[in-house]
Design an enzyme around this catalytic site. Structure first.
Site, PDB file in Angstrom:
ATOM      1  N   CYS A   4      14.951  43.967  34.385  1.00 22.80           N
ATOM      2  CA  CYS A   4      15.985  44.689  33.636  1.00 22.80           C
ATOM      3  C   CYS A   4      16.834  43.672  32.896  1.00 22.80           C
ATOM      4  O   CYS A   4      16.458  42.887  32.179  1.00 22.80           O
ATOM      5  CB  CYS A   4      16.608  45.631  34.643  1.00 22.80           C
ATOM      6  SG  CYS A   4      17.468  47.082  33.384  1.00 22.80           S
TER       7      CYS A   4
ATOM      8  N   HIS B  49      12.275  48.739  37.465  1.00 19.05           N
ATOM      9  CA  HIS B  49      12.874  48.755  38.779  1.00 19.05           C
ATOM     10  C   HIS B  49      12.072  49.465  39.941  1.00 19.05           C
ATOM     11  O   HIS B  49      11.129  50.176  39.408  1.00 19.05           O
ATOM     12  CB  HIS B  49      14.348  49.717  38.669  1.00 19.05           C
ATOM     13  CG  HIS B  49      15.442  49.064  37.948  1.00 19.05           C
ATOM     14  ND1 HIS B  49      16.004  48.053  38.148  1.00 19.05           N
ATOM     15  CD2 HIS B  49      16.025  49.470  36.833  1.00 19.05           C
ATOM     16  CE1 HIS B  49      16.969  47.511  37.312  1.00 19.05           C
ATOM     17  NE2 HIS B  49      16.889  48.720  36.460  1.00 19.05           N
TER      18      HIS B  49
END
Length: 529
Positions: free
Chosen positions: A355, A460
């Site tokens: 991310c 994630h």
């Protein structure tokens, strides 16, 4: 629910990190196993460890418009699974995600509303948050028999008494029974219980059904005189003493990590000699988020997850993970100022950017002033991936499932991986120093890029997938010139963390004062002397 009166139990604390999340998860699984239809709830959470979950039906845009998914704190995600139900945004209707010094992003019913300072939140948005929290609780009450709510911090903070959404207001609008948790490991547990009961509003303390002493190491009999005096002094029973026994639930936020300037090694050695281990370096970003992404690695035998100060050398680590961050730009500048960017640029082992870490590994970040506090519209990235990120006000929040194609950073592993995406900004191939297209792969779908042993992805939960985790560790062992330890069925003896939390509660707590066998509620008047 056919006339059934739904009970709400509020697990409050004398301070932060006293074990409330574990008690809630344990209660949820224990009650679910006893046949109760139970749901977790936290009116307001502050955490940068979040999960993407479906929005509550009542909060979705009509006719399928808008995003069907929203964010909640990871503890409520975990607690919903402990309760054997699917998590939704109703389980944590208000989430504050610390963004920069003194400000947080406000998430209401799963959607990002604004980024604001604490004063702005309380003056302009708190009433809105309160109403959203009440509505979410009402919807849960309509569908479940027992709501196990989690408080935040201490229930006895005088400066927050008139705006304490997670504790005081929840106790009131939910008509909740309160269980007060105190951490004895830090010392002063009994004094903190007495002080909390004195400082909390009287209508809240009258709701306290019992006290739980958590994180105790030693012989419980040693505590008996103090327990007797506490019960005599306050009129509140002690429900039990929880031993220091971590069931292995994910951490709620990054406060549990070492400080930014400190070094720490996480991981059980399981008797594995040093020459059969690998060290996964993780720069400890000032605004690190979703650090639960690293926990599956730390649980593997022979693996050390090393949280590094930003001025550390990478000479003694074998692989590198750049974590998520709530402020990609400011943390990138912190990396550069401390000299870590130069270290990453020279690092030859496998690198995975997750991310915000993915964004930092690129060539540049555009519209950086939308996130960073320095006011610059363009910020140079680390340059290990030929991509650039353009920030916007739109936020991507969704669970995803991807087909993993071979990439050197994950040891050539293939198969299906799942996780979730929570990010602002879009990352595309850059125009400045892009590598030849035949060297660039997208191994985890369109929101990922890999070149050689460097991978960036918005996924994630990547390492929760065994094939990705084992592939990355294989690449790390190869880079270290070592073979992974031979461990037979090392997971076979590891208990389910939800069941472990339930056993902790069921074995050590007397829940009879909560009168859960009956929906009838006894009067609390005069319950304290």
């Amino acid at each position: 629910m056919d006339g059934q009166v739904t009970r709400t139990i509020l697990v409050a604390g004398t301070a932060s990190h006293v074990g409330k999340s574990t008690v809630v998860a344990g209660l949820c699984r224990h009650l679910a196993d006893r046949g109760f239809d139970v749901a977790p709830y936290k009116a307001q959470n502050m955490s940068n460890n979040a999960r993407a979950v479906p929005k509550a039906k009542a909060t979705r845009a009509p006719e399928g418009g808008g995003n069907a998914f929203g964010e909640i704190g990871i503890s409520q995600y975990v607690q919903a699974h402990a309760a054997r139900i699917h998590p939704t945004t109703d389980h944590n209707p208000v989430l504050l995600k610390p963004h920069a010094e003194g400000s947080s992003q406000l998430i209401v019913d799963g959607d990002a509303v604004a980024t604001l300072a604490a004063g702005e939140y309380y003056s302009d948005y708190w009433e809105h948050a309160l109403e959203a929290a009440k509505r979410a609780h009402e919807r849960l009450v309509a569908d479940h028999e027992v709501i196990v709510a989690e408080g935040a911090g201490s229930v006895g903070e005088p400066n927050l008494r008139d705006r304490d959404l997670a504790n005081v207001e929840t106790a009131r609008f939910a008509d909740a029974d309160v269980v007060l948790v105190a951490d004895i490991e830090r010392g002063g547990a009994f004094a903190s219980v007495v002080g909390t009961l004195e400082l909390a509003p009287e209508d809240v303390t009258n709701r306290v059904a019992g006290v739980v002493i958590s994180k105790f190491r030693g012989d419980r009999e040693i505590l008996e005189p103090a327990i007797d005096e506490l019960e005599e002094r306050t009129g509140v029973p002690v429900l039990g003493v929880l031993p220091y026994d971590d069931p292995g639930l994910p951490e709620e936020d990054s406060v549990s990590l070492p400080a930014v300037g400190e070094r720490a090694v996480i991981g059980d050695d399981d008797g594995v000699p040093d020459d059969r281990t690998v060290r996964i370096g993780v720069p400890r970003l000032p605004r690190a988020s979703n650090m639960t992404d690293l926990e599956p690695l730390a649980r593997e035998p022979g693996v050390r997850v090393v949280y590094l100060p930003l001025d550390a050398s990478l000479d003694d680590v074998d692989a590198l993970v750049l974590s998520g961050t709530k402020n990609t730009v400011d943390d990138l500048l912190a990396l550069r100022e401390a000299g870590m960017v130069a270290e990453i640029d020279d690092f030859e082992g496998p690198i995975v950017g997750l991310c915000g870490g993915y964004q930092q590994l690129g060539e540049r970040i555009l519209n950086a002033d939308l996130e960073g506090t320095g006011g610059e519209s363009e910020v140079e990235g680390i340059g290990r991936l030929p991509v650039e990120t353009r920030f916007s006000t739109d936020k991507q929040v969704e669970p995803v499932e991807r087909t993993l194609a071979p990439t050197a950073a994950l040891g050539g592993a293939t198969g299906t991986v799942s996780g979730y995406e929570i990010h602002m900004g879009q990352t595309e191939l850059g125009q400045k120093t892009a590598a030849p297209t035949d060297e660039v792969d997208r191994p985890i779908g369109p929101t990922s890029v890999s070149v050689g042993t460097v991978l960036g992805t918005y996924l994630h939960g990547l390492f929760e997938n065994e094939l990705a985790r084992r592939g990355f560790l294989e690449a790390a062992f190869d880079a270290a010139g070592r073979r992974p330890p031979e461990v037979d069925d090392h997971d076979a003896g590891v208990s389910d963390p939800y069941d472990a939390a339930a056993a902790l509660v069921a074995t050590n707590l007397d829940l009879s004062p909560l009168n859960l066998s009956s929906a009838a509620r006894t009067s609390r008047e005069g319950t304290r002397s």
